[in-house]
Design a protein around this motif. Structure first.
Motif, PDB file in Angstrom:
ATOM      1  N   PRO A  59      31.219  51.662  47.117  1.00  0.00           N
ATOM      2  CA  PRO A  59      31.052  50.216  46.975  1.00  0.00           C
ATOM      3  C   PRO A  59      29.624  49.779  47.322  1.00  0.00           C
ATOM      4  CG  PRO A  59      33.069  50.735  48.195  1.00  0.00           C
ATOM      5  CD  PRO A  59      32.288  52.005  48.092  1.00  0.00           C
TER       6      PRO A  59
ATOM      7  N   ASP B  98      35.836  51.502  39.830  1.00  0.00           N
ATOM      8  CA  ASP B  98      35.289  50.191  40.176  1.00  0.00           C
ATOM      9  C   ASP B  98      35.361  50.007  41.695  1.00  0.00           C
ATOM     10  OD1 ASP B  98      34.324  47.642  40.218  1.00  0.00           O
ATOM     11  OD2 ASP B  98      35.873  46.775  38.933  1.00  0.00           O
TER      12      ASP B  98
ATOM     13  N   ASP C 287      33.732  48.377  43.837  1.00  0.00           N
ATOM     14  CA  ASP C 287      33.527  47.052  44.413  1.00  0.00           C
ATOM     15  C   ASP C 287      34.824  46.241  44.483  1.00  0.00           C
ATOM     16  OD1 ASP C 287      30.821  47.512  44.810  1.00  0.00           O
ATOM     17  OD2 ASP C 287      30.279  46.787  42.820  1.00  0.00           O
ATOM     18  N   ARG C 288      35.884  46.758  43.883  1.00  0.00           N
ATOM     19  CA  ARG C 288      37.181  46.094  43.946  1.00  0.00           C
ATOM     20  C   ARG C 288      38.123  46.788  44.934  1.00  0.00           C
ATOM     21  NH1 ARG C 288      39.382  45.890  38.005  1.00  0.00           N
ATOM     22  NH2 ARG C 288      41.199  45.044  39.127  1.00  0.00           N
ATOM     23  N   TRP C 289      37.635  47.823  45.611  1.00  0.00           N
ATOM     24  CA  TRP C 289      38.481  48.535  46.563  1.00  0.00           C
ATOM     25  C   TRP C 289      38.819  47.645  47.754  1.00  0.00           C
ATOM     26  CZ3 TRP C 289      35.476  53.835  46.987  1.00  0.00           C
ATOM     27  CH2 TRP C 289      35.580  54.493  45.752  1.00  0.00           C
ATOM     28  N   ARG C 290      40.039  47.781  48.244  1.00  0.00           N
ATOM     29  CA  ARG C 290      40.501  47.057  49.428  1.00  0.00           C
ATOM     30  C   ARG C 290      40.502  47.986  50.639  1.00  0.00           C
ATOM     31  NH1 ARG C 290      46.177  45.280  48.242  1.00  0.00           N
ATOM     32  NH2 ARG C 290      46.219  47.252  47.107  1.00  0.00           N
TER      33      ARG C 290
ATOM     34  N   ASP D 107      42.539  42.440  51.859  1.00  0.00           N
ATOM     35  CA  ASP D 107      42.172  42.277  50.452  1.00  0.00           C
ATOM     36  C   ASP D 107      40.709  41.869  50.348  1.00  0.00           C
ATOM     37  OD1 ASP D 107      42.285  42.145  47.735  1.00  0.00           O
ATOM     38  OD2 ASP D 107      43.429  40.276  47.639  1.00  0.00           O
TER      39      ASP D 107
ATOM     40  N   THR E 127      36.281  43.633  50.935  1.00  0.00           N
ATOM     41  CA  THR E 127      35.391  44.764  51.176  1.00  0.00           C
ATOM     42  C   THR E 127      35.377  45.161  52.645  1.00  0.00           C
ATOM     43  OG1 THR E 127      33.446  43.402  51.637  1.00  0.00           O
ATOM     44  CG2 THR E 127      33.905  43.908  49.312  1.00  0.00           C
TER      45      THR E 127
END
Length: 225
Positions: free
Chosen positions: A34, A118, A120-123, A138, A140
């Protein structure tokens, strides 16, 4: 960038930023990372937040806090075993969980690496150190740190005391190593460490990892103790 700005305003970073070769790091890991984590690792370097949260770093000073070291793989292997044997209820497929931080109490923080392409969408997911509990955030990793250290959220798995003081970051000290000869040492009896630490006022769990502060104090103790 907004998440990083909020964190640096809450918790001032070291004066000098790092310059990490991210292409090499991602090639070693076999996955992208990320953008917020890249900024976090560059700006703060290896170290600990509020004497409790250790974010894994490509230049971690020991294998236990090194992002490209063996710990993420070991932790995933244990999760996979728990998942397959039903030892503890793991709410996500272990193959999607990648450990990115740990605590002095033994909790681990994970990226939920979905979607894999992707980052940058990881939780963020947190597991309980000595129990079946999980907590999911929910957002970064940087936003999670800001929310926890700023008291905006309370993770039930964390002790309340980690936010009693103002947010702070302590850079890790480099670990110097010299090649042999190696001293012969006896295995450490953690029961002795726990007993000594409790007698000297440290809050030490009965199982799991001994907090770093207590372990270092035990190692510095005088012989008469």
């Amino acid at each position: 960038m907004a998440d990083m700005t909020a964190l640096t305003q809450l918790c001032p970073p070291p004066d000098q930023a790092m310059n990490i070769h991210w292409e090499t790091v991602e090639a070693n890991l076999g996955m992208p990372l990320p953008q917020d984590y890249r900024q976090l690792a560059d700006r703060y370097g290896p170290g600990v937040f509020n004497d409790y949260l250790h974010v894994y770093h490509p230049h971690g000073v020991t294998e236990y806090v090194n992002l490209t070291g063996p710990m993420p793989g070991r932790i995933r292997a244990q999760l996979r075993k728990d998942y397959e044997q039903g030892t503890h209820p793991v709410p996500y497929d272990p193959e999607t969980l990648f450990a990115c931080a740990g605590t002095d109490n033994g909790e681990y923080l994970f990226w939920i690496t979905d979607p894999a392409a992707d980052p940058d969408r990881w939780r963020i997911a947190v597991n309980q150190a000595r129990g079946p509990g999980w907590f999911t955030y929910d957002g970064t990793l940087t936003a999670f740190l800001t929310a926890v250290l700023g008291g905006q959220i309370q993770v039930p798995l964390f002790p309340a005391g980690i936010v009693e003081a103002s947010a702070r970051f302590e850079p890790a000290r480099p670990q110097l190593w010299k090649p042999g000869p190696f001293p012969v040492t006896r295995p450490v009896d953690t029961r002795s460490i726990r007993s000594w630490a409790r007698a000297h006022g440290y809050d030490v769990p009965s199982r799991g990892r001994v907090p770093l502060e207590a372990r270092e104090a035990w190692e510095r103790r005088k012989p008469k103790d």
